[in-house]
Write an enzyme that holds these catalytic residues in place. Structure first.
Site, PDB file in Angstrom:
ATOM      1  N   PHE A 151       0.862  -1.179   0.000  1.00 31.75           N
ATOM      2  CA  PHE A 151       0.000   0.000   0.000  1.00 31.75           C
ATOM      3  C   PHE A 151       0.898   1.228   0.000  1.00 31.75           C
ATOM      4  O   PHE A 151       1.553   1.536   0.988  1.00 31.75           O
ATOM      5  CB  PHE A 151      -0.947   0.063   1.193  1.00 31.75           C
ATOM      6  CG  PHE A 151      -1.873   1.250   1.103  1.00 31.75           C
ATOM      7  CD1 PHE A 151      -3.010   1.188   0.325  1.00 31.75           C
ATOM      8  CD2 PHE A 151      -1.574   2.437   1.751  1.00 31.75           C
ATOM      9  CE1 PHE A 151      -3.851   2.300   0.199  1.00 31.75           C
ATOM     10  CE2 PHE A 151      -2.399   3.550   1.623  1.00 31.75           C
ATOM     11  CZ  PHE A 151      -3.545   3.476   0.846  1.00 31.75           C
ATOM     12  N   ASP A 236       9.653   2.908   1.765  1.00 30.26           N
ATOM     13  CA  ASP A 236       8.449   3.673   2.090  1.00 30.26           C
ATOM     14  C   ASP A 236       8.221   3.536   3.595  1.00 30.26           C
ATOM     15  O   ASP A 236       7.627   2.567   4.066  1.00 30.26           O
ATOM     16  CB  ASP A 236       7.259   3.130   1.304  1.00 30.26           C
ATOM     17  CG  ASP A 236       5.957   3.862   1.614  1.00 30.26           C
ATOM     18  OD1 ASP A 236       5.905   4.581   2.639  1.00 30.26           O
ATOM     19  OD2 ASP A 236       4.984   3.699   0.854  1.00 30.26           O
ATOM     20  N   LYS A 265       2.938  11.180   7.009  1.00 29.32           N
ATOM     21  CA  LYS A 265       2.121  10.944   8.201  1.00 29.32           C
ATOM     22  C   LYS A 265       2.655  11.667   9.435  1.00 29.32           C
ATOM     23  O   LYS A 265       2.404  12.842   9.619  1.00 29.32           O
ATOM     24  CB  LYS A 265       1.945   9.445   8.435  1.00 29.32           C
ATOM     25  CG  LYS A 265       1.113   8.760   7.344  1.00 29.32           C
ATOM     26  CD  LYS A 265       0.632   7.409   7.756  1.00 29.32           C
ATOM     27  CE  LYS A 265      -0.083   6.682   6.618  1.00 29.32           C
ATOM     28  NZ  LYS A 265      -1.307   7.340   6.157  1.00 29.32           N
TER      29      LYS A 265
END
Length: 411
Positions: A151, A236, A265
């Site tokens: 994802f 990531d 984030k």
């Protein structure tokens, strides 16, 4: 600490606001039926005055908790000065942000963006340009190897290398140039890397897949392979990074330093969206003015908040909390696994994916029942729920939340 008010079925105000939201917003999410009005630390309060323990932390965007005083003060101070200049001009927080973030990562250059998906898109563009300009891959032949069940976002290019049918269906044609291999399979990775491969893009821990930790030695093996084949290793760490696993970066658990970090984030402290690609001068130095950019990327408000986040991470306090509370979390979950209520637990630090025994219902059903007990979690992939509380949570509060889970799964 238990909620001050007992949870239960949604009240009239909650139902009214949910109905209005459903009537006027595209249905791209299926939220739990709770409407948050206030939050502090690891607790949220809804419009009915009910309190809930947040065990999701905005998918790790809220690593430092709701309303963190240091971050709020940093934002307030910057709000009174200047919030946006665009990259048409310099501003007085930009150099410090880039320099401090590069130092935290042990890198040289920073390319700031806003969202995680933007940062992944930036990493893809960077790797391709590096492949053509530095490695010498023939034009239009660059390949990037990725892992199944990944994802990395939901933009058109990113879903082109997703294996999630819901993310891909009806959004083609898809962007070419990606090779998908099983996650954790080093032999498959080795077979997929060719002379035209410019990068391997991986999550060191797959969050959306259910907090999947790769086999020990996998990341180190990928690092060795990419060095051998002159391929960039792009990590990531949007969800796994910045303290969540007990280290600043999840890659550190195997002593691995990638060629490029993709961050987001928690970098914005739960206040503003902040993301970045961080790498060497050789890699990010391939860009020239006009080839990539963002109106809001690296804006003064974002830089001010992110600088405070970086300062907090430099203390090591939050990494230590994640490691210590993570040991407590996984110790408690081991008991539920032994009882058969949970069929598997995966994770690292203050992060766990739990596969719920089917007799207890789906992950969504368990999440809904936990909401009624005053605990908020998120389901994924049928029978899995994720636990990722703010790193500021107390052990007592975490223990109380796990008690609710235990009660829910105990006959």
């Amino acid at each position: 600490m238990s909620p001050l008010s007992s949870s239960g079925s949604p009240g009239s105000r909650t139902q009214e606001l949910i109905a209005a939201a459903e009537a006027h917003s595209a249905h791209t999410y299926h939220p739990l039926p709770v409407v948050v009005a206030d939050a502090d630390g690891a607790w949220m309060t809804d419009v009915e005055g009910r309190r809930y323990l947040d065990l999701l932390a905005g998918y790790s965007a809220l690593n430092f908790g709701h309303g963190n005083r240091r971050l709020i003060e940093a934002a307030k101070a910057q709000l009174g000065r200047v919030t946006l200049t665009s990259r048409a001009f310099y501003h007085d927080r930009f150099a410090a942000f880039c320099g401090e973030l590069a130092a935290l990562c042990g890198m040289e250059l920073v390319l700031p963006m806003n969202t995680g998906a933007e940062a992944v898109e930036t990493a893809v563009k960077t790797a391709r340009k590096w492949g053509y300009r530095v490695k010498g891959v023939p034009w239009e032949m660059a390949k990037i190897v990725v892992a199944a069940d990944n994802f990395h976002g939901r933009t058109t290019t990113v879903i082109s290398f997703s294996t999630d049918r819901a993310a891909r269906a009806d959004f083609g044609p898809y962007t070419p140039g990606f090779e998908i291999v099983p996650y954790g399979d080093l032999a498959a990775m080795r077979s997929a890397v060719t002379e035209n491969t410019v990068a391997v893009l991986l999550e060191p821990i797959q969050g959306e897949a259910g907090v999947v930790v790769p086999p020990q030695g996998y990341l180190a093996g990928v690092r060795e392979l990419t060095r051998e084949r002159e391929v960039l290793f792009v990590a990531d760490e949007i969800q796994s990074g910045l303290g969540r696993t007990g280290r600043t970066f999840a890659c550190e658990h195997e002593g691995v330093v990638p060629d490029m970090y993709v961050l987001g984030k928690a970098l914005g402290g739960g206040i503003v969206p902040v993301s970045a690609v961080v790498s060497s001068a050789e890699v990010l130095g391939v860009f020239r003015p006009g080839e990539h950019g963002s109106t809001f990327g690296g804006n003064p408000l974002a830089c001010a908040v992110a600088l405070e986040v970086i300062a907090m991470l430099r203390s090591g306090e939050f990494q230590e909390r994640a490691a210590g509370l993570g040991a407590f979390l996984h110790g408690e979950l081991a008991g539920l696994t032994a009882s058969g209520a949970i069929t598997a637990v995966r994770g690292r630090g203050l992060w766990a994916g739990l596969d719920i025994a089917p007799r207890h219902g789906t992950g969504r059903e368990v999440a809904e029942r936990l909401m009624e007990r005053g605990v908020l979690v998120k389901d994924t992939h049928g029978h899995t729920i994720r636990i990722a509380p703010p790193l500021v949570i107390s052990q007592d509060d975490l223990g109380w939340g796990l008690d609710q889970l235990r009660a829910e799964l105990t006959p």
